[in-house]
Write an enzyme that holds these catalytic residues in place. Structure first.
Site, PDB file in Angstrom:
ATOM      1  N   CYS B  50       0.388  -1.196  -0.017  1.00 55.06           N
ATOM      2  CA  CYS B  50       0.242   0.001   0.232  1.00 55.06           C
ATOM      3  C   CYS B  50       1.078   1.373   0.021  1.00 55.06           C
ATOM      4  O   CYS B  50       0.299   2.467  -0.566  1.00 55.06           O
ATOM      5  CB  CYS B  50      -0.837   0.019   1.298  1.00 55.06           C
ATOM      6  N   HIS B  99      18.871   0.035  -2.101  1.00 53.48           N
ATOM      7  CA  HIS B  99      17.134   0.498  -1.479  1.00 53.48           C
ATOM      8  C   HIS B  99      16.641  -0.016  -1.222  1.00 53.48           C
ATOM      9  O   HIS B  99      15.598  -0.824  -0.384  1.00 53.48           O
ATOM     10  CB  HIS B  99      16.847   1.001  -2.839  1.00 53.48           C
TER      11      HIS B  99
END
Lengths: 307, 508
Positions: B50, B99
């Site tokens: 989300c 990342h």
């Protein structure tokens, strides 16, 4: 013969000092406390061996203040190790060690120079007193060879095994009360943080309130039972060994006071629903009285007690 | 071969954009297939939660790969690619690995250190593995990322200490009571947060639930769900005697639980502590109750303050996790470059083996009188000689690459020295994507976020400048097609010697 015991006393003290420092370091969050616990363990095992060696060679720990502290600290740490193993009271070591260390150092520093000068250079005067008296293993009616340092004529000389038992039980009860007071201090720190809602690093390290409360009063209960035994055995012996109004002996009076105080605490907890902070303060207070009794009253205001 | 990531998260894109790209469970295989169909992409993993949508890909040509992924994402979002680009971030090679490691460790999450993301990374990886779009490079990357996420949570406190109001209540209960097993929790009212806290206490702590509600029916439903009991609001005083934790959140607007009520309860509780958690605004519990001995009262502000303090602790811990990730990224880089030399080593072995077989056959034809055992001895002898000869160069090559000193020159030197670029058993392999280390910065740590790959490629192009004009070689070319005296040939011939010396010292 006193040399190895004196050295041992110093070594054990240093071991506990190092463990206490490491625990403090861990509590501040700079390290894990595993090594500190391990160090306590190892030092305590050495402590046990020394104590055993002393007893085997006829050195009785109860005829001098140093010897008694040597035994008291042993019982204290034993209690602590057992508690930490049984209950989730993880940083107990950090709170259990400092009083022990202070007592050991105080006694070593405060002791008069030992006769015989068996101390190696550089050893603080008086540590050898931890060695107690040279002599054969205690047997009923036997008189040890030399007077204990720190007292002109040890009142315990010639006492039978009952007296040793009395002293042992008394010191064990002091150990239990001492550890209970360490837990009470932890409890008060944690309780305060929860109440004012300011959480330091310490808060995350300290165990749950109820766990500490339970362990603290379990210890007070067992200390109280031991103290009762000590007073009873003392009473039985006093009539046999001492002349005169022994009940007016300073130490006897003070010990009776301590017994009454703890009896009242336990009664309040059991029947009046006193818990938590108030009782933790009382536990601390009780041990303070015991310390005064042990360090001041016994040696100085009692003709019949070494400590 | 290198890694790229294109993605957007809660910081770079509003939810209105993110929701267009969100891929639910059933849609994942189709989405992966569409991405994998891009010609420039060799492997693909799609991470969609989300708060983020990220595409991890292994590609030989970063520029093309990036464009193709962007176009697919734009198609999904129904947006102009250029407009979509404003929401995207792109990372390559080491920066892409960093990342992903940060994402897995919870450093990139909206709530620092939250632990759900690790499971989501795992699902994304398994989904790609099941769809067959995950190959060697991304397998390596994601397995390491999962390990990093786990390490961060076990070796640091990044995920410790509650950072949600409901969970703070649970933590406080543990700090007061220790074991929660069998203790009763009184839930007053039915606010969402309160219910969440009570549920955590019931499920994780093993507490029994007592629900007090204005409408008894609603309370019964809730209690039934957790095997608890329901009481009416009138029975609150009696419930306070039995329960150790009270979580209150009604909309009553006046104190339901008064200080007097708590005082009486404490008397009957014989001093057993009581934890009161008041999540309601206006408050349900009179503040004076918190001043009683043995009563610990926390209102919503107190809980928020604890959350803030815990978040501060996590932020302090984040620095340790970053340092851990630095190490891990270096390790990944070494591994990524070592992949580059695998084909090189393979082609060298193949070439040597082909030569051996050829010469062995020729020699054995001249010696027809040999017994089978003699032939085997000779066969073994030749194999041994070839293997021994190749062993050191290969070990040195692997070491140089694993040490993070990219194969910028070494692999080219190999290709040149052993003529591996000639047609034969070992054909030309595509030039590897340059590693993070140019010639000058060999072994140095790449600057985070910088496109190291580009630097490497430019260094390579600089070398190859002479060759470029003479003979355009694919993939940047080795630049050594010219005569040995060319400007580009010199460093190639000179450097390996220096390099071998270095790796020799590295082994010592």
């Amino acid at each position: 013969m006193q040399g190895w015991l004196a050295w041992g006393y110093v070594g054990i003290t240093l071991g506990y000092v190092a463990a206490a420092a490491w625990h403090a370091w861990a509590l501040a969050g700079f390290a894990r406390d595993g090594p500190a616990r391990w160090l306590v363990w190892v030092t305590w095992c050495a402590h046990t061996a020394l104590l055993g060696g002393a007893l085997a060679t006829g050195h009785i720990p109860f005829v001098s203040p140093q010897g008694s502290v040597f035994f008291l600290s042993w019982a204290w740490i034993l209690n602590g190790i057992l508690l930490e193993a049984l209950l989730p009271l993880r940083p107990l070591g950090a709170f259990m060690l400092p009083p022990v260390v202070v007592l050991l150092v105080l006694m070593a520093a405060g002791a008069p120079p030992a006769p015989g000068g068996a101390l190696a250079a550089g050893l603080p005067a008086g540590t050898a007193a931890g060695a107690g008296v040279l002599g054969p293993a205690p047997a009923p009616g036997q008189v040890p060879a030399a007077p204990a340092p720190g007292t002109a004529e040890s009142p315990l000389l010639g006492a039978g095994p009952w007296v040793w038992l009395h002293a042992t039980i008394a010191l064990l009860s002091y150990g239990a009360f001492g550890l209970a007071s360490a837990l009470a201090a932890m409890y008060l720190l944690q309780e305060r943080q929860l109440r004012v809602k300011a959480f330091s690093r310490l808060y995350r390290h300290l165990p749950a309130l109820e766990e500490m409360d339970r362990a603290c009063w379990w210890l007070v209960g067992s200390g109280f039972a031991l103290l009762t035994l000590a007073l009873a055995s003392g009473t039985l012996q006093a009539g046999r060994l001492w002349e005169g109004p022994w009940a007016r002996d300073g130490k006897v009076l003070a010990s009776a006071g301590v017994w009454l105080f703890y009896a009242a605490c336990l009664a309040l907890r059991a029947w009046a629903g006193w818990r938590g902070r108030r009782l933790a303060y009382l536990s601390l207070l009780g041990f303070a009285v015991i310390l005064v009794n042990y360090l001041v009253v016994g040696p100085h205001w009692s003709a019949r007690h070494v400590f | 071969m290198g890694v790229i990531v294109l993605g957007m998260n809660h910081r770079t894109a509003p939810v209105a954009v993110r929701e267009r790209l969100a891929v639910a469970g059933e849609g994942l295989p189709a989405a992966l297939a569409e991405l994998a169909a891009c010609p420039a992409l060799d492997e693909v993993v799609l991470l969609s939660t989300c708060n983020r949508v990220e595409v991890y890909a292994a590609a030989s040509h970063h520029g093309q790969g990036r464009r193709q992924v962007r176009d697919v994402l734009a198609r999904w979002a129904g947006m102009d690619p250029d407009r979509l680009e404003t929401y995207l971030y792109v990372r390559e090679d080491a920066a892409a690995a960093r990342h992903l490691f940060r994402v897995a460790a919870g450093l990139d999450s909206m709530v620092l250190g939250e632990s759900q993301i690790l499971g989501q990374v795992r699902e994304a990886y398994h989904g790609a593995a099941a769809a067959g779009t995950c190959g060697k490079v991304l397998h390596g990357l994601f397995q390491q990322a999962l390990a990093v996420g786990k390490r961060a949570r076990t070796e640091t406190a990044i995920s410790q200490h509650a950072v949600s109001v409901s969970y703070v209540a649970v933590e406080l209960a543990r700090k007061v009571f220790g074991h929660l097993d069998g203790r009763r929790v009184l839930l007053v009212g039915a606010g969402e947060t309160a219910e969440l806290a009570a549920r955590s206490l019931a499920e994780e702590g093993g507490c029994r639930l007592v629900v007090a509600n204005r409408t008894l029916e609603r309370g019964r439903q809730l209690a039934a769900a957790y095997g608890g009991e329901a009481v009416s609001l009138g029975e609150l005083p009696a419930a306070l005697d039995r329960c150790d934790v009270v979580i209150s959140s009604t909309g009553a607007g006046r104190p339901l639980i008064t200080a007097a009520m708590v005082r009486d309860a404490m008397r009957r509780r014989r001093g057993r502590p009581l934890l009161l958690v008041d999540i309601a605004v206006p408050r349900d519990i009179e503040p004076a109750a918190g001043r009683l001995d043995g009563v610990f009262l926390y209102d919503i502000d107190d809980l928020q303050a604890v959350v803030e303090a815990n978040l501060r602790l996590r932020r302090e811990e984040a620095a340790r996790v970053e340092a851990m990730i630095d190490d891990e990224v270096r390790g990944f880089e070494g591994w990524l470059h070592s992949l580059d030399v695998v084909p090189l080593i393979r082609s060298l072995r193949a070439k040597a083996e082909a030569m051996r077989q050829e010469e062995l056959a020729r020699a054995l034809r001249k010696l027809p009188h040999l017994s089978e055992r003699d032939r085997q001895v000779i066969d073994g002898l030749t194999r041994l000689i070839v293997n021994k000869l190749l062993n050191d160069p290969m070990v040195r090559l692997k070491e140089a690459v694993a040490g993070g000193r990219g194969p910028v020159y070494l692999d080219e030197a190999f290709t040149e020295l052993f003529a591996l670029d000639e047609p034969g058993p070992a054909g030309r392999r595509p030039a590897p994507q340059a590693g993070p280390a140019g010639a000058e910065s060999a072994g140095a740590e790449p600057a985070a976020g910088g496109p190291e790959g580009t630097a490497g490629r430019q260094a390579r192009r600089g070398q190859a400048a002479a060759g470029d004009g003479a003979e355009p070689a694919p993939g940047g070319g080795t630049g050594t097609a010219g005569p040995a005296g060319s400007a580009s040939g010199d460093p190639v011939l000179a450097l390996p010697r220096r390099r071998f010396g270095e790796s020799g010292s590295a082994r010592a």
